[in-house]
Design a protein around this motif. Structure first.
Motif, PDB file in Angstrom:
ATOM      1  N   SER A 156       0.831  -1.203   0.000  1.00  0.00           N
ATOM      2  CA  SER A 156       0.000   0.000   0.000  1.00  0.00           C
ATOM      3  C   SER A 156       0.868   1.257   0.000  1.00  0.00           C
ATOM      4  O   SER A 156       2.091   1.185  -0.124  1.00  0.00           O
ATOM      5  CB  SER A 156      -0.913   0.000   1.226  1.00  0.00           C
ATOM      6  N   TRP A 197      -3.403  -1.057  -7.992  1.00  0.00           N
ATOM      7  CA  TRP A 197      -3.478   0.115  -7.123  1.00  0.00           C
ATOM      8  C   TRP A 197      -3.909   1.379  -7.857  1.00  0.00           C
ATOM      9  O   TRP A 197      -3.685   1.515  -9.062  1.00  0.00           O
ATOM     10  CB  TRP A 197      -2.103   0.374  -6.495  1.00  0.00           C
ATOM     11  N   ARG A 201      -1.823   4.725  -4.209  1.00  0.00           N
ATOM     12  CA  ARG A 201      -1.868   3.474  -3.435  1.00  0.00           C
ATOM     13  C   ARG A 201      -2.711   3.558  -2.154  1.00  0.00           C
ATOM     14  O   ARG A 201      -2.502   2.800  -1.223  1.00  0.00           O
ATOM     15  CB  ARG A 201      -0.453   2.976  -3.097  1.00  0.00           C
ATOM     16  N   LEU A 204      -7.495   0.382  -3.949  1.00  0.00           N
ATOM     17  CA  LEU A 204      -7.121  -0.638  -4.925  1.00  0.00           C
ATOM     18  C   LEU A 204      -8.369  -1.179  -5.590  1.00  0.00           C
ATOM     19  O   LEU A 204      -9.494  -0.965  -5.116  1.00  0.00           O
ATOM     20  CB  LEU A 204      -6.364  -1.769  -4.218  1.00  0.00           C
TER      21      LEU A 204
END
Length: 335
Positions: A156, A197, A201, A204
Motif C-alpha cells: 500500500s 493500485w 496506493r 485498490l
C-alpha cells in the motif's frame, strides 16, 4: 482507437506491466520468456531468458533499473532492465504466482502457491535499488496461510500495509514491517484474480471469478464501489486522469463451447469509477483477457489475452472528452 498488436509470445499472456514513466511495457506468458516493448510504437526492446517454466508475474521498480519475475519453476528472479542480465534467483518449494516492488523500490514480495504439502505464503525481501549491489537471501518475514491461500498481493501507500486477495474471495491486511495480521474481510464470493493500485496506493481494485470488480480502501478495507459484469474477471485496472476502470476477463478457454468472440465475452470493459456503470467495450482478443494494465499517465492501456497477443491502445480525443450529463453541468456551473 486502433490498437498496436504485439506478437512476441507463443502462449497465453499472464501479466503486463508499464514502467513508472509509461514508455516501456513488460509482458510475461506461459512460454518462459519475458518481453520488453516500447509503448509508443510497440517495437520490441528485448527479452529476458532464464526461467524454466511458465511465467505468472512481473514487476518493475520505480526507476526502471530492476525487473522481478516469478514462475512455475519455483523461482523469483531479479534482472537488469537495460541489458537483460540475471542478477539474483530466489528459490521456493512451489510456484511464484505474484511479485511486486514497493512504492520506493526497496522491498519486494512474492506470493507462493499452495501445493504438494506446502502452504501458500507471502515472502518479503529488502532490495538494494542498484544493479551492481549484492541482493540478500534473508527474508524480512514470511506470512503463511493455513486457511485460504493468497492469490495476489501488493504494497500500500508508503509501504504501510501488505494487502492480499485470497482464493475464497476475502481481502486481508498485514503490517508491512513485521508481517503481523491486522484484518481480514469478505469482499468477493469467489477467487480474487487480480489486485491493482490507484496512483497514490490509498485504494485498490480487485477482480474476481464472481463476475465483479470492487474498489477497496487500503486502510479500512471498506468496499467503495462495485462493478458487476456478466463474465468471470481476470484483471482490473484504474485509469488516472479520467474516472474510469478497465476490466478484462471472459469464459475460461475450456468452458467455451462456441467459437464466437462475442459469445465468450472477450472484450475489455470500461466502467465509470464513480457511477459504477459500463460506458464502453473494446473488442479484439480471440480468447479471455488475462491481464490489463493502464498507462501511468492515463494515455492508454494494454491487454494480454489467452490468444498470445498484447494489444496496446492509445486513447483518442473522444475518450478524454467523454462526460456524463451531471459532470458537464458541474463543469459549466464552475465557469
Amino acid at each position: 482507437m486502433r490498437p498496436i498488436l504485439l506478437s512476441g509470445h507463443e502462449r497465453a499472456l499472464t501479466q503486463i506491466k508499464y514502467n513508472a514513466d509509461g514508455d516501456l511495457i513488460f509482458s510475461v506468458s506461459k512460454d518462459h520468456v519475458i518481453c520488453a516493448w516500447f509503448s509508443a510504437n510497440g517495437e520490441r526492446l528485448g527479452t529476458y531468458k532464464g526461467h524454466q517454466g511458465a511465467l505468472w508475474t512481473i514487476s518493475v521498480n520505480p526507476d526502471s533499473t530492476l525487473l522481478a519475475s516469478g514462475g512455475a519453476d519455483n523461482t523469483m528472479r531479479l534482472w537488469n532492465v537495460s541489458n537483460g542480465k540475471l542478477l539474483k534467483t530466489w528459490d521456493f518449494p512451489t510456484a511464484v504466482k505474484r511479485v511486486e516492488f514497493s512504492e520506493d523500490g526497496r522491498r519486494l514480495l512474492a506470493v507462493t502457491e499452495k501445493r504438494m504439502g506446502y502452504l501458500g505464503t507471502i515472502v518479503a525481501y529488502e532490495i538494494v535499488p542498484d544493479v551492481e549491489a549484492e541482493q540478500t537471501d534473508e527474508k524480512m518475514f514470511t506470512i503463511t496461510f493455513e486457511d485460504s491461500k493468497a492469490t495476489v498481493a501488493g504494497w500500500s501507500f508508503l509501504s504501510e500495509y501488505i494487502i492480499a486477495g485470497h482464493e475464497d474471495g476475502s481481502v486481508s491486511q498485514w503490517d508491512a514491517r513485521t508481517g503481523e495480521k491486522y484484518y481480514q474481510t469478505d469482499v468477493h464470493t469467489e477467487q480474487i484474480t487480480d489486485l491493482q493500485w490507484s496512483a497514490d496506493r490509498t485504494y485498490l481494485i480487485t477482480a474476481s471469478k464472481d463476475k465483479s470488480a470492487k474498489l477497496v480502501d487500503a486502510r479500512s478495507l471498506e468496499v467503495l464501489k462495485t462493478y458487476v459484469t456478466d463474465t468471470p474477471l481476470n484483471s482490473a485496472s484504474i485509469t488516472p486522469i479520467k474516472p474510469f476502470v478497465i476490466l478484462g476477463g471472459g469464459q475460461a478457454a475450456m468452458d467455451v463451447t462456441t467459437t464466437s468472440a462475442r459469445q465468450g465475452k472477450f472484450e475489455a470493459r470500461v466502467y465509470h469509477k464513480i457511477f459504477e456503470e459500463e460506458i464502453g467495450r473494446v473488442r479484439g482478443h480471440f480468447g479471455p483477457l488475462n491481464t490489463v494494465a493502464v498507462h501511468p499517465e492515463g494515455k492508454g492501456y494494454a491487454s494480454g489475452g489467452e490468444d498470445g497477443y498484447v494489444r496496446v491502445h492509445h486513447f483518442d480525443k473522444q475518450y478524454f472528452d467523454f462526460k456524463y450529463e451531471v459532470e458537464r453541468e458541474l463543469d459549466t456551473s464552475n465557469l
